[in-house]
Design an enzyme around this catalytic site. Structure first.
Site, short mmCIF file in Angstrom:
data_model
loop_
_atom_site.label_atom_id
_atom_site.label_comp_id
_atom_site.label_asym_id
_atom_site.label_seq_id
_atom_site.Cartn_x
_atom_site.Cartn_y
_atom_site.Cartn_z
N TYR A 1 -1.08 8.55 2.73
CA TYR A 1 0.27 8.10 2.24
C TYR A 1 0.34 6.76 1.43
CZ TYR A 1 5.31 6.38 3.56
OH TYR A 1 6.58 5.94 3.65
N MET B 1 0.77 -1.19 0.00
CA MET B 1 -0.02 -0.15 0.04
C MET B 1 0.77 1.18 0.09
SD MET B 1 -3.39 -0.58 0.15
CE MET B 1 -4.49 -2.11 0.27
N ASP C 1 -5.08 1.71 -3.72
CA ASP C 1 -4.16 1.30 -2.52
C ASP C 1 -3.34 2.27 -1.90
OD1 ASP C 1 -4.76 -1.46 -2.97
OD2 ASP C 1 -3.30 -1.52 -4.90
N THR C 2 -3.56 2.61 -0.59
CA THR C 2 -2.99 3.71 0.22
C THR C 2 -3.20 2.93 2.02
OG1 THR C 2 -2.98 5.85 0.71
CG2 THR C 2 -5.05 4.92 0.45
N ILE C 3 -2.57 3.96 2.62
CA ILE C 3 -2.88 4.00 4.07
C ILE C 3 -3.30 5.24 4.28
CG2 ILE C 3 -1.23 1.89 4.10
CD1 ILE C 3 -0.32 5.32 5.68
#
Length: 525
Positions: free
Chosen positions: A365, A58, A347-349
Site C-alpha cells: 500500500y 509512505m 516509498d511504501t508499506i
C-alpha cells in the site's frame, strides 16, 4: 541459530495468528483484530489503514494497494488490484505539447484516482467478517489522538517533506516543522474521513463531500479529474503469475504490477550456480546485478496496464531467460539499462497476516514517492499519491499516459508455495528494488538455507540506473572487487528496502520476521 552475542533479532513464533509489518502499533492493531474474531483480511486492512497514520510519508488513503491472499481451507492464491486509473481526460499529447518529457511529482497530472479505499471496502465486505466499522477504529483513534513518530519514519520525513504544498504542510508538519522521534502526529481530518467510510462504505469516499474535496483541490491546480472519475473507481480481481526456483513457487501480482520482473530475474539466475557462491561475495552480487539489469530492461519494455501488456508470456518463457542469461559475463559489468522516462521510487508499506484458520494475506500500500504528489486536499487534508509518474510520455509505448489507464506499478506483494501448499506470504519494500528484493529473498532461503529473519537481515546491493548501491554490511574488499568488474559502486544514504514475512510450517506453527531496516516487528498470539 543466530549468535546471541551479536545484535540481531530472533524470529517470532505463534500458533493462533500473526502479523508482520513495518510499525509496531499497526502490528498490534492487526493482532487485536484477530483476537476479536476477525480474519486475516480484516486484520491486514486494519493494520494497513493505520500505517497511513503511523507512516504518512509512505502511504495513506490517497494511495493504491495490491493484495495477494489465500483463503482458509485451500492453497489457491487470489489477487486484488487496488490501483487507481488516470482520469478519463488525461492526455500524453497535451503534456508533450507543453514540452514535458516526464510527469512532474508535484503536478496534478501525477495524481491518479486513489484505488486503495475501494479495494479495502470491497475486501472487507466480500472476504472479511467484522465489517468496516470495526476494522477502521484503530486508525480513527490514532488519527484523532495521535501517534508518536518512530525513528525511521522521522528520518524519511525529513528527506521527503520539501515536496509538501502549503495545505499539506499544515497537515503533515508538526508546529510547522518536521517532527522529531517521539513527537505526536495527528490528522483529525482523516479521522473524519474514516468515520464516514466506516459508517457509509466506499460511497462516502468516492462520492459526495469527500470526493468533491478531492476533485476541487485537483482542478484548482489545473487537474482534469472529475467526480465521474472517482465514482467509477473499481478494484479488480486478477489472476496471479508464478514461476519456480529451486523447488519453490514464487507467486506474484500480474501487470500493471512489476511482479513478473522478479520471476524473470529468478529464471535468469537459475542458469548460474548461485548456491556455490559466497552469499556476501562479489561474484553473487555481480551476477545478481547483471540479471537485474536485464530483467528490469524487459520490464521497461513490456509492463503496463493489463489491457496493454501484450508480451507477458514471452517475458516469462524459459527461452527468454536462457537468452538473457547468455548475455551475462562473469568478468565484466554490462551498461545499465536505458533509464525509464517514467519514475520509479522507494516509498511504501507492507503488511502480512496469517490467522488461526491459515488464511494468508500479503498486502502492499503506497503513495509512491515520499509524501506522494505533496498535494493535500483543502478540507480533509487527504494526501494524494503521484502514481501518474509511473506512466511514460513516450508516444506509442504500452505504458503511455492515457485516460482510464493504470500506470506501471512498482509495489508488489509476494507469496511462496511449496508442493502446492502456501508456505510464506512476504513483501519487500523499496520501489524499484522490489523485484530484486523478492529474488534476493528467495535465493537467500533456497540457495543458502537461511532462516527467514536471517534472510531479511542480510546485507543488500542493487544496481539502480547505473549506480551499484552496496550496503555497509558488505566489506570494502567486495566493493573494490565490484568496482574492478566495472560497476559504479556507492554506499546508499538510506538502507535498501525493508521486508516482512510469515512462514507457515508443516506442523502449523507460524514463524514471523521483520526487517531491522524499518521500525516494525512481527507479533503473534
Amino acid at each position: 541459530m543466530r549468535d546471541f552475542q551479536v545484535p540481531g533479532r530472533s524470529v517470532v513464533f505463534s500458533t493462533n495468528g500473526m502479523c508482520a509489518t513495518s510499525h509496531p502499533l499497526a502490528a498490534h492493531a492487526a493482532v487485536d483484530i484477530l483476537k476479536r474474531g476477525g480474519n486475516a483480511m480484516d486484520a491486514a486492512i486494519a493494520g494497513a489503514v493505520l500505517l497511513g497514520i503511523c507512516e504518512p510519508q509512505m502511504t495513506g488513503i490517497g494511495g493504491d494497494c495490491f493484495v495477494l491472499y489465500s483463503p482458509s481451507g485451500h492453497d489457491d492464491v487470489l489477487a486484488m488490484n487496488g490501483s487507481g486509473k488516470a482520469p478519463a481526460a488525461a492526455d500524453a499529447t497535451r503534456l508533450r505539447s507543453a514540452g514535458l518529457t516526464a510527469i512532474e511529482q508535484g503536478s496534478p497530472d501525477a495524481v491518479t484516482v486513489p484505488g486503495a479505499m475501494d479495494a479495502f471496502c470491497h475486501l472487507s465486505e466480500t472476504v472479511g467478517v467484522l465489517g468496516l466499522d470495526a476494522i477502521l477504529q484503530p486508525a480513527i483513534h490514532y488519527a484523532e489522538n495521535g501517534v508518536p513518530v518512530a525513528p525511521r519514519v522521522a528520518f524519511d520525513w525529513g528527506n521527503d517533506a520539501p515536496i509538501l504544498n502549503p495545505r499539506a504542510r499544515e497537515s503533515y508538519l508538526v508546529n510547522g516543522a518536521v517532527p522529531k522521534p517521539g513527537q505526536i502526529f495527528r490528522v483529525p481530518g482523516q479521522a473524519e474521513v474514516l468515520r464516514r467510510v466506516a459508517k457509509h462504505g466506499r460511497a462516502a469516499f468516492y462520492t459526495g463531500e469527500i470526493a468533491e474535496d478531492m476533485v476541487n483541490t485537483l482542478t484548482a491546480l489545473g487537474g482534469v479529474h472529475t467526480l465521474d472519475d472517482f465514482a467509477a473507481t473499481a478494484c479488480e480481481a486478477t489472476t496471479p503469475v508464478s514461476g519456480n526456483y529451486a523447488g519453490v513457487e514464487l507467486v506474484e501480482h500480474p501487470p500493471n504490477g512489476q511482479g513478473a520482473t522478479a520471476i524473470l530475474m529468478l529464471n535468469i539466475l537459475s542458469h548460474f550456480d548461485i548456491a556455490d557462491m559466497d552469499p556476501l561475495g562479489a561474484e553473487r552480487a555481480h551476477i545478481e546485478a547483471e540479471a537485474a539489469k536485464l530483467a528490469y530492461d524487459t520490464r521497461n519494455r513490456f509492463i503496463a496496464d493489463s489491457r496493454h501488456t501484450e508480451r507477458l508470456d514471452h517475458m516469462l518463457a524459459p527461452e527468454t531467460a536462457a537468452a538473457l542469461a547468455a548475455l551475462i559475463r562473469q568478468d565484466t559489468a554490462m551498461p545499465a539499462a536505458a533509464p525509464l522516462a517514467e519514475s520509479v521510487h522507494k516509498d511504501t508499506i507492507y503488511v502480512t497476516v496469517v490467522d488461526k484458520d491459515r488464511m494468508a494475506v500479503s498486502l502492499i500500500y503506497s503513495v509512491f514517492h515520499g509524501f506522494g504528489s505533496g498535494i493535500a486536499t483543502d478540507k480533509f487534508g487527504i494526501l494524494f499519491q503521484c502514481r501518474g509518474m509511473g506512466f511514460t510520455l513516450q508516444e506509442g509505448h504500452p505504458n503511455e499516459l492515457g485516460g482510464g489507464k493504470r500506470p506501471m506499478h512498482t509495489i508488489i506483494p509476494g507469496m511462496l508455495r511449496e508442493n502446492g501448499r502456501v508456505t510464506m506470504p512476504f513483501g519487500v519494500m523499496g520501489g524499484a528494488y522490489q523485484p530484486n528484493g523478492h529474488a534476493r529473498l528467495v535465493s537467500n532461503l533456497r540457495d543458502f538455507g537461511m532462516g527467514i529473519q536471517e534472510a531479511l537481515d542480510a546485507p543488500r546491493c542493487f544496481s539502480d540506473a547505473g549506480d551499484m548501491k552496496v550496503e555497509r554490511g558488505y566489506s570494502d574488499v567486495v566493493r573494490q572487487q565490484l568496482a574492478d568488474l566495472g560497476h559504479a559502486v556507492s554506499i546508499p544514504d538510506t538502507a535498501i528496502g525493508g521486508a516482512q514475512a510469515i512462514r507457515i510450517t508443516e506442523d502449523g506453527v507460524l514463524e514471523g520476521a521483520s526487517d531491522p531496516r524499518k521500525d516494525g516487528c512481527a507479533l503473534g498470539y
